[in-house]
Design a protein around this motif. Structure first.
Motif, PDB file in Angstrom:
ATOM      1  N   HIS A 221     -34.332   8.297  27.694  1.00  0.00           N
ATOM      2  CA  HIS A 221     -33.371   7.274  28.105  1.00  0.00           C
ATOM      3  C   HIS A 221     -32.982   6.401  26.909  1.00  0.00           C
ATOM      4  O   HIS A 221     -33.835   5.978  26.138  1.00  0.00           O
ATOM      5  CB  HIS A 221     -34.011   6.422  29.202  1.00  0.00           C
ATOM      6  CG  HIS A 221     -33.226   5.189  29.536  1.00  0.00           C
ATOM      7  ND1 HIS A 221     -31.959   5.231  30.073  1.00  0.00           N
ATOM      8  CD2 HIS A 221     -33.523   3.875  29.396  1.00  0.00           C
ATOM      9  CE1 HIS A 221     -31.514   4.000  30.258  1.00  0.00           C
ATOM     10  NE2 HIS A 221     -32.447   3.154  29.849  1.00  0.00           N
ATOM     11  N   GLU A 222     -31.690   6.125  26.815  1.00  0.00           N
ATOM     12  CA  GLU A 222     -31.245   5.239  25.739  1.00  0.00           C
ATOM     13  C   GLU A 222     -31.455   3.788  26.174  1.00  0.00           C
ATOM     14  O   GLU A 222     -30.780   3.293  27.070  1.00  0.00           O
ATOM     15  CB  GLU A 222     -29.760   5.483  25.428  1.00  0.00           C
ATOM     16  CG  GLU A 222     -29.270   4.625  24.276  1.00  0.00           C
ATOM     17  CD  GLU A 222     -27.824   4.938  23.897  1.00  0.00           C
ATOM     18  OE1 GLU A 222     -27.475   6.125  23.796  1.00  0.00           O
ATOM     19  OE2 GLU A 222     -27.056   3.981  23.735  1.00  0.00           O
TER      20      GLU A 222
ATOM     21  N   ARG B 285     -36.088   6.183  33.348  1.00  0.00           N
ATOM     22  CA  ARG B 285     -35.231   5.056  32.996  1.00  0.00           C
ATOM     23  C   ARG B 285     -36.033   3.763  32.923  1.00  0.00           C
ATOM     24  O   ARG B 285     -37.206   3.766  32.605  1.00  0.00           O
ATOM     25  CB  ARG B 285     -34.091   4.946  34.002  1.00  0.00           C
ATOM     26  CG  ARG B 285     -33.257   6.229  34.162  1.00  0.00           C
ATOM     27  CD  ARG B 285     -32.284   6.448  33.039  1.00  0.00           C
ATOM     28  NE  ARG B 285     -31.431   7.610  33.284  1.00  0.00           N
ATOM     29  CZ  ARG B 285     -30.562   8.085  32.391  1.00  0.00           C
ATOM     30  NH1 ARG B 285     -30.416   7.532  31.211  1.00  0.00           N
ATOM     31  NH2 ARG B 285     -29.834   9.147  32.675  1.00  0.00           N
TER      32      ARG B 285
ATOM     33  N   PRO C  91     -27.659   7.951  27.408  1.00  0.00           N
ATOM     34  CA  PRO C  91     -27.322   6.710  28.101  1.00  0.00           C
ATOM     35  C   PRO C  91     -27.195   6.926  29.612  1.00  0.00           C
ATOM     36  O   PRO C  91     -26.880   8.023  30.069  1.00  0.00           O
ATOM     37  CB  PRO C  91     -25.970   6.321  27.491  1.00  0.00           C
ATOM     38  CG  PRO C  91     -25.386   7.598  26.992  1.00  0.00           C
ATOM     39  CD  PRO C  91     -26.556   8.467  26.586  1.00  0.00           C
ATOM     40  N   SER C  92     -27.424   5.859  30.361  1.00  0.00           N
ATOM     41  CA  SER C  92     -27.245   5.925  31.817  1.00  0.00           C
ATOM     42  C   SER C  92     -25.838   6.386  32.164  1.00  0.00           C
ATOM     43  O   SER C  92     -25.619   7.084  33.161  1.00  0.00           O
ATOM     44  CB  SER C  92     -27.487   4.544  32.438  1.00  0.00           C
ATOM     45  OG  SER C  92     -28.822   4.166  32.245  1.00  0.00           O
TER      46      SER C  92
END
Lengths: 315, 432
Positions: B197-198, B287, B211-212
């Protein structure tokens, strides 16, 4: 105070006392390199193995000289040209090297976290000589040693780190160490290379002039040429137009400000020749301090002998 | 194990939402079917008695998202070992994804998987066919042929459908058969070569992030398509709070969309990657806390329909390497139930909602004759002991692969007995 780590994998989480101790130790080793006979017997009979899975002339040379000035045997393996290209896994390489009973492993690797993986699988100390975009602890220590040598202290100084912050292992180690030692950090670069989430590490500046105005130290980062073409920036020319440290820009910093760069430099891209070769530049001082820092680290880790490390791991 | 004879689950709590039953009932099984459901002690029968005191009797759990790896990757898992793992985790049925070798994009492969299931499976196996030939994202696979052979849904899971026009046609064409399109939502360019997760942790570790927005952009696209085309869309393993907002909006508009979440996405966060643990590497990535909280609350209120594991076995050699190079995914069949029971204990998840999410809803979405313990229905039953305490020992997992981040975790809750078609296929000893 002393340094109790079994490995030097990164500076994140290290205490102020520990960093101070490492810098003091490095200071005491500087003098050896000034002697006519630049060798002490401290690590005689010890073997230091360098695992360089990424090309690195200067870091490898620096570690090698450090090891040899302490009378250790230094053997270096270039990962990209050896068994790795024959399909051997890092785990197998680690086990094989460990079976030769080295007293310390020094690893440079293009993948973040690779030295941590190595450290979990070998019984001897591991020094991270740069892992991917993660950390480069000996580089940050030599940067701090240089700053402290020139300015007498680190606490209270304002330090601007300029360039490709996102991909920089030098930045990560420096941010952790500088903040722990009480310096104030500014991060300077274009938004593509300086995500806003990094605001917790320092003040974010997307404008070079505001970023360096009034600072004590400007730490320039090397811009990897492959960032061009990956759309982090349009061209190196355009990057240099906004983020090249020129004499005019440097004049915005404090009058006695110093300039650091981990090298190798891209003249005319992130730093002008005038600045790189000018009075404020500490680039060659950094290189000299690099040997002292690495002597200190090897002394502290390889000097303990295997048994003591294994005992500590057992408790 | 037991064959044929009558079995009485006595003294337990029946949770059977499909029939509005939640309370003290005995359940009698005869000849593979539910023969009677009645008040405790009211069913007199010559049956083997299973003492269900302190336990829940629930319709057999269904995991609608697993990778059984057969054919082609038998070194990771087989239909036999994957279903052994399933029944140990309380699952009586699994739906297996199409990313085998060869890909399940033809009736021949579907039939092969069903043959292997008949020969070697302890649980029911429902194949999911590929949307596109070879999962290549270009031409539609012969979905009708596969449907005739037995697939219950189509999905290119593992390979996001980058081509919006193909996705549109898939949603339209599957309406011929009434089966859902299950989507792994990830914009391949935005996810790039990210490995986690970024977010903050990723920036610290110097790893490349996903990214989400890589997930949310695709969820938004597919919901927009769904509004235009109709069909059945099932969003696999949602992981972000933003995806939940999009799902909520689509539900409020009445779109025919369902969604699932995995236990690891609601239990763990990207902090699990801190030590470069390759068993915390999966897609979508773990996340942040706020995402996990959004998933739990969406589950609690029934906005998310299904809990599925995305059971993704990988060999040790594919995980004991540099983080960047390690395979994505973890096994999940044997830890899903206790991890979900944590939500019941600590986060106010209603046990009835758990049974809906792990049995009733997957049965409904896939059109399976399951998820109900009405008299006359097939006796696929899980006996859940919500207080059974055990520790996850990776080497003891029944799955052929041991790639789980939950090794060493103390769990509370387990399947004590798993019954498929009236036959007991798993039974946990008194002390493990």
């Amino acid at each position: 105070m002393t340094f109790n780590g079994n490995h030097l994998l990164g500076l994140e989480g290290m205490s102020r006392d520990e960093i101070e101790y490492l810098l003091d130790s490095a200071d005491s080793f500087r003098e050896i390199s000034e002697r006519e006979i630049k060798k002490v017997p401290t690590l005689r009979g010890k073997t230091v193995v360098g695992l360089f899975f990424e090309s690195s002339t200067r870091t490898r040379t620096s570690f090698e000289i450090a090891a040899k000035r302490l009378s250790a045997d230094f053997v270096s393996i270039s990962g990209s040209t050896s068994s790795v290209s024959k399909g051997e896994t890092l785990l197998d390489t680690a086990r094989n090297v460990a079976a030769m009973r080295p007293d310390c492993l020094v690893m440079r690797h293009p993948r973040s976290g690779a030295p941590h993986f190595l450290a979990r699988h070998v019984g001897c100390p591991v020094v991270n000589a740069g892992d991917g975009s993660h950390e480069h602890p000996t580089q940050a220590l030599l940067d701090l040693l240089t700053i402290r040598g020139v300015r007498g202290r680190i606490a209270g100084l304002e330090v601007a780190i300029v360039g490709d912050v996102l991909h920089s292992r030098v930045t990560r180690s420096n941010v952790h160490a500088l903040r722990t030692m009480g310096a104030r950090v500014r991060l300077v670069g274009p938004p593509t290379l300086l995500p806003s989430a990094l605001a917790e590490w320092g003040d974010i500046h997307h404008d070079l002039a505001s970023g360096v105005r009034g600072v004590d130290v400007v730490m320039m980062l090397r811009l990897q040429r492959e960032r061009q073409g990956a759309n982090f920036l349009p061209t190196l020319d355009e990057y240099s137009r906004y983020f090249c440290l020129t004499r005019e820009m440097l004049e915005l910093a404090k009058p006695n400000a110093i300039v650091l760069h981990p090298g190798p430099i891209n003249r005319g891209v992130e730093i002008s020749s005038e600045v790189a070769d000018g009075q404020a530049s500490m680039i060659l001082e950094q290189v000299a301090n690099g040997v002292a820092v690495r002597m200190a680290i090897l002394y502290l880790l390889a000097g303990r002998g295997r048994a003591s490390v294994e005992q500590r791991q057992a408790v | 194990m037991s064959e044929g004879g009558a079995i009485l689950f006595a003294g337990g709590t029946l949770i059977d939402p499909a029939n509005d039953r939640h309370g003290a009932y005995d359940v009698l099984v005869e000849e593979g079917l539910v023969a009677a459901v009645g008040a405790p002690g009211s069913i007199g029968a010559d049956a083997q008695r299973i003492d269900a005191t302190g336990c829940w009797v629930v319709p057999g759990l269904i995991d609608m998202h697993v990778h059984l790896r057969e054919p082609g990757y038998e070194y990771k898992e087989t239909v036999a070992t994957g279903t052994q793992s399933a029944v140990a985790g309380g699952f009586t049925a699994v739906a297996c994804m199409a990313n085998t070798k060869p890909v399940n994009d033809s009736a021949a492969v579907t039939e092969y998987i069903l043959d292997r299931a008949r020969e070697s499976a302890l649980a029911r196996v429902h194949p999911i066919g590929a949307v596109s030939v070879g999962l290549a994202g270009r031409e539609l696979a012969e979905i009708g042929e596969m449907y005739e052979a037995g697939v219950v849904a189509v999905s290119d899971d593992g390979m996001p459908i980058a081509d919006g026009a193909l996705m549109r046609r898939a949603l339209e064409y599957t309406q011929l058969f009434g089966i859902p399109v299950i989507v792994h939502e990830e914009d391949p360019q935005l996810a790039g070569d990210g490995v986690m997760h970024e977010g903050r942790v990723c920036l610290h570790l110097g790893l490349k992030g996903m990214p989400s927005a890589a997930e949310e952009a695709m969820v938004a696209r597919d919901l927009a398509l769904l509004a235009q085309t109709g069909g059945k869309l099932h969003l696999a393993h949602l992981s972000t709070a933003g995806s939940i907002r999009l799902l909520r909006d689509a539900r409020e508009r009445g779109l025919p969309v369902t969604a699932e979440v995995t236990p690891h996405h609601f239990i763990l966060t990207d902090e699990a990657v801190r030590e470069y643990d390759t068993n915390a590497k999966m897609k979508p990535p773990l996340r942040e806390q706020s995402d996990a909280e959004a998933l739990v609350s969406a589950l609690r209120e029934g906005l998310i329909d299904v809990i599925a594991t995305d059971h993704a076995p990988h060999h040790r050699d594919e995980k004991e390497i540099e983080f960047d190079l390690a395979a994505f995914g973890i096994v999940g069949l044997e830890t899903a139930l206790p991890l979900t029971l944590r939500l019941v204990r600590d986060h106010g998840l209603d046990p009835v909602t758990l049974v809906r999410a792990m049995s009733v809803n997957p049965a409904r979405i896939l059109g399976l004759d399951a998820g109900s313990l009405a008299v006359g229905r097939v006796a696929d039953i899980t006996l859940v002991d919500p207080d059974y305490v055990w520790t996850v020992q990776l080497e003891e997992l029944r799955s052929k692969s041991k790639n789980s981040p939950f090794g060493g975790w103390e769990m509370r809750g387990a399947a004590r007995t798993t019954m498929v078609g009236g036959r007991i296929v798993w039974s946990r000893g008194e002390q493990g």
